[in-house]
Structure formats: C-alpha cells, structure tokens
Motif scaffolding. Structure first.
Motif, PDB file in Angstrom:
ATOM      1  N   ALA A  41       0.831  -1.202   0.000  1.00  0.00           N
ATOM      2  CA  ALA A  41       0.000   0.000   0.000  1.00  0.00           C
ATOM      3  C   ALA A  41       0.870   1.258   0.000  1.00  0.00           C
ATOM      4  O   ALA A  41       0.562   2.234  -0.689  1.00  0.00           O
ATOM      5  N   GLY A  42       1.960   1.234   0.752  1.00  0.00           N
ATOM      6  CA  GLY A  42       2.862   2.385   0.771  1.00  0.00           C
ATOM      7  C   GLY A  42       3.517   2.626  -0.571  1.00  0.00           C
ATOM      8  O   GLY A  42       3.652   3.766  -1.023  1.00  0.00           O
ATOM      9  N   ALA A  43       3.913   1.537  -1.244  1.00  0.00           N
ATOM     10  CA  ALA A  43       4.553   1.669  -2.554  1.00  0.00           C
ATOM     11  C   ALA A  43       3.583   2.250  -3.574  1.00  0.00           C
ATOM     12  O   ALA A  43       3.943   3.149  -4.355  1.00  0.00           O
ATOM     13  N   VAL A  44       2.345   1.761  -3.579  1.00  0.00           N
ATOM     14  CA  VAL A  44       1.365   2.259  -4.551  1.00  0.00           C
ATOM     15  C   VAL A  44       0.985   3.713  -4.245  1.00  0.00           C
ATOM     16  O   VAL A  44       0.846   4.537  -5.150  1.00  0.00           O
ATOM     17  N   THR A  45       0.834   4.029  -2.959  1.00  0.00           N
ATOM     18  CA  THR A  45       0.518   5.411  -2.584  1.00  0.00           C
ATOM     19  C   THR A  45       1.648   6.354  -2.973  1.00  0.00           C
ATOM     20  O   THR A  45       1.414   7.453  -3.489  1.00  0.00           O
ATOM     21  N   ALA A  46       2.877   5.928  -2.743  1.00  0.00           N
ATOM     22  CA  ALA A  46       4.025   6.752  -3.120  1.00  0.00           C
ATOM     23  C   ALA A  46       4.098   6.926  -4.635  1.00  0.00           C
ATOM     24  O   ALA A  46       4.449   7.998  -5.133  1.00  0.00           O
ATOM     25  N   PHE A  47       3.772   5.872  -5.375  1.00  0.00           N
ATOM     26  CA  PHE A  47       3.748   5.962  -6.833  1.00  0.00           C
ATOM     27  C   PHE A  47       2.712   6.980  -7.290  1.00  0.00           C
ATOM     28  O   PHE A  47       2.994   7.819  -8.150  1.00  0.00           O
ATOM     29  N   ALA A  48       1.511   6.914  -6.701  1.00  0.00           N
ATOM     30  CA  ALA A  48       0.462   7.861  -7.069  1.00  0.00           C
ATOM     31  C   ALA A  48       0.851   9.288  -6.707  1.00  0.00           C
ATOM     32  O   ALA A  48       0.622  10.226  -7.476  1.00  0.00           O
ATOM     33  N   ALA A  49       1.465   9.446  -5.529  1.00  0.00           N
ATOM     34  CA  ALA A  49       1.900  10.784  -5.121  1.00  0.00           C
ATOM     35  C   ALA A  49       3.017  11.292  -6.018  1.00  0.00           C
ATOM     36  O   ALA A  49       3.097  12.488  -6.333  1.00  0.00           O
ATOM     37  N   GLY A  50       3.896  10.371  -6.450  1.00  0.00           N
ATOM     38  CA  GLY A  50       4.997  10.747  -7.321  1.00  0.00           C
ATOM     39  C   GLY A  50       4.530  11.284  -8.658  1.00  0.00           C
ATOM     40  O   GLY A  50       5.197  12.130  -9.265  1.00  0.00           O
ATOM     41  N   LEU A  51       3.387  10.807  -9.132  1.00  0.00           N
ATOM     42  CA  LEU A  51       2.849  11.292 -10.396  1.00  0.00           C
ATOM     43  C   LEU A  51       2.481  12.773 -10.320  1.00  0.00           C
ATOM     44  O   LEU A  51       2.452  13.451 -11.345  1.00  0.00           O
ATOM     45  N   GLY A  52       2.215  13.256  -9.112  1.00  0.00           N
ATOM     46  CA  GLY A  52       1.793  14.646  -8.963  1.00  0.00           C
ATOM     47  C   GLY A  52       2.843  15.568  -8.376  1.00  0.00           C
ATOM     48  O   GLY A  52       2.551  16.735  -8.107  1.00  0.00           O
ATOM     49  N   GLU A  53       4.065  15.083  -8.161  1.00  0.00           N
ATOM     50  CA  GLU A  53       5.094  15.919  -7.547  1.00  0.00           C
ATOM     51  C   GLU A  53       5.503  17.055  -8.488  1.00  0.00           C
ATOM     52  O   GLU A  53       5.766  16.842  -9.664  1.00  0.00           O
ATOM     53  N   PHE A  54       5.584  18.262  -7.942  1.00  0.00           N
ATOM     54  CA  PHE A  54       5.868  19.440  -8.768  1.00  0.00           C
ATOM     55  C   PHE A  54       7.034  20.263  -8.235  1.00  0.00           C
ATOM     56  O   PHE A  54       8.050  20.439  -8.896  1.00  0.00           O
ATOM     57  N   GLY A  55       6.886  20.773  -7.006  1.00  0.00           N
ATOM     58  CA  GLY A  55       7.829  21.769  -6.493  1.00  0.00           C
ATOM     59  C   GLY A  55       9.266  21.301  -6.428  1.00  0.00           C
ATOM     60  O   GLY A  55      10.182  21.991  -6.904  1.00  0.00           O
ATOM     61  N   ALA A  56       9.491  20.120  -5.852  1.00  0.00           N
ATOM     62  CA  ALA A  56      10.862  19.621  -5.719  1.00  0.00           C
ATOM     63  C   ALA A  56      11.466  19.282  -7.075  1.00  0.00           C
ATOM     64  O   ALA A  56      12.654  19.512  -7.306  1.00  0.00           O
ATOM     65  N   VAL A  57      10.635  18.768  -7.991  1.00  0.00           N
ATOM     66  CA  VAL A  57      11.135  18.380  -9.309  1.00  0.00           C
ATOM     67  C   VAL A  57      11.549  19.604 -10.116  1.00  0.00           C
ATOM     68  O   VAL A  57      12.638  19.643 -10.701  1.00  0.00           O
ATOM     69  N   ILE A  58      10.698  20.610 -10.159  1.00  0.00           N
ATOM     70  CA  ILE A  58      11.009  21.778 -10.982  1.00  0.00           C
ATOM     71  C   ILE A  58      12.194  22.551 -10.410  1.00  0.00           C
ATOM     72  O   ILE A  58      12.958  23.179 -11.152  1.00  0.00           O
ATOM     73  N   THR A  59      12.393  22.508  -9.095  1.00  0.00           N
ATOM     74  CA  THR A  59      13.519  23.210  -8.481  1.00  0.00           C
ATOM     75  C   THR A  59      14.832  22.486  -8.718  1.00  0.00           C
ATOM     76  O   THR A  59      15.851  23.107  -9.041  1.00  0.00           O
ATOM     77  N   PHE A  60      14.816  21.170  -8.577  1.00  0.00           N
ATOM     78  CA  PHE A  60      16.046  20.397  -8.696  1.00  0.00           C
ATOM     79  C   PHE A  60      16.342  19.947 -10.125  1.00  0.00           C
ATOM     80  O   PHE A  60      17.493  19.943 -10.564  1.00  0.00           O
TER      81      PHE A  60
END
Length: 232
Positions: free
Chosen positions: A153-172
């Motif tokens: 459940a943690g892996a799937v939730t993290a995967f779903a959250a990863g699809l929406g990550e914005f701030g850290a990705v655009i900065t780094f």
C-alpha cells in the motif's frame, strides 16, 4: 484510436510514469529499513530521526528541491564526486526528477510500512523464536508477510503521489521537455502558454484519473492482503 493527446503530451505522461516508478524503486528498501528502525529500535536520537524522515511532508517542496540542489548539484558535496568520479549528473536530468520524487514520497512509504509493522502480533514472533527460528528466519517467515500489506500500500501510494510531484522536481531537475517535464510540469507549462487551456485541461483530467486510480489500487491491495492473511 484517437486519444486526444499529442505526442508531446504522451511524452509527459510516459515520463511521469517512469519517474514515479523509479522513485519507488529507489526508496522502497531504505524506507522499509527506516520503518523497522523507528518501530522496533530504541536509541538516542530516535525522535530526531523520525522528525527528519517526515520533514518533506511539512516543509515546502521547493525547499526540499533547493536542498537537493545544494547536495547533488555538480558542485555539491555529493553531486561533485558523483559527477567527477562516475560521470553521474543528477541535476536537470530524469534521474534527478526521480530522486526528488523519491525524497518527497519517502515518508509516505515509511508511515505505511511502520503502521503495518506495528500491527504485527509480537506473540507470533515469540512463538517462532521458541520453535528455534533465528532472527532472519522470523523476519522472512513471520514479520515480512504480515507487514506486506503496508509495504504494498505504501509503494502504490508513493507511486500515485509521485505522479503529482511538482515543487521539488522543478527546483532540482527543472522543466525540460522530454527530460524532466513530467505531467504536473506539462500542465504548468500549458497554463503559461497562450491558448494552452485545452491542453492543460486534458492533462489535468488525466492526472486526476491516475491519482484516483492509484489511491483506489492501494486500498484494494491493502484489503486483499489483509483478507489473504486472515486479518480482514
């Protein structure tokens, strides 16, 4: 069949799936180790470690991305040796986007695994110990199967959250089409482009659908695993 998405939009979707999958692959084993340490360990600084692990959940993602830039930039204390000795450059790359996403989703996996671990009956492990099972045997045959719902459940939730990550990705990792422009970044770019409202709407609907699907899948997996283990 016409899906309504352009080649550029599909590229952002595929990149998002790739980055999210790689982020989970990178963070899953360390997250399990940290969860075990926090749930079972008793050592000075445990509360501090717990706070540091969950820090990405409470600080602005841009701050996390900025810290990654300082550490893993080509002149950073970690990024410089990686670049000079191994030719690995994470900043402004797909690997960097996966790293930023992994850092942001890491606490989600830790929390889920820790909850699953805390639900394990210590009596079962004690019974296995009285039967002569060593520590590794007890973990592999008793503890790990019982905490598996939390891991999945943690892996799937993290995967779903990863699809929406914005701030850290655009900065780094910046917003480079075909390299680091994931789905959220493509939506952002569309909103900044004259006449890009239709593209932004298509991608936003797709992003919403992927997120809902990921969360439902996580819940389904957790329920099925609990039923299979006789705990539902």
């Amino acid at each position: 069949m016409d899906t309504g998405l352009t080649a550029e939009e599909w590229q952002a979707v595929r990149l998002s799936l790739d980055v999210a999958l790689r982020s989970v692959a990178v963070s899953l084993l360390p997250a399990i180790g940290v969860a075990l340490l926090l749930a079972r360990g008793r050592f000075p600084g445990r509360s501090l470690l717990d706070a540091l692990v969950h820090l990405p959940l409470v600080v602005p993602p841009v701050v996390t991305g900025w810290l990654l830039l300082l550490l893993f930039g080509v002149r950073g204390p970690i990024g410089a040796p990686l670049h000079d000795w191994f030719g690995i450059r994470l900043v402004f790359s797909t690997g960097g986007a996966a790293l930023a996403t992994a850092v942001m989703s890491f606490p989600l996996i830790v929390r889920s695994v820790r909850l699953g671990l805390e639900g394990v009956d210590p009596g079962l492990e004690a019974a296995a110990r009285t039967l002569g099972a060593g520590r590794l045997d007890r973990f592999l045959t008793v503890t790990l199967p019982l905490m598996a719902p939390g891991i999945l459940a943690g892996a799937v939730t993290a995967f779903a959250a990863g699809l929406g990550e914005f701030g850290a990705v655009i900065t780094f990792a910046s917003n480079i089409p075909g390299e680091t422009q994931t789905l959220p970044l493509a939506i952002y770019s569309a909103t900044q482009t004259p006449g890009g409202e239709a593209m932004a709407a298509r991608l936003a609907i797709l992003s919403f659908g992927l997120a809902i699907g990921g969360l439902l899948l996580a819940e389904f997996i957790a329920r099925r695993m609990h039923l299979l283990l006789g705990r539902g």
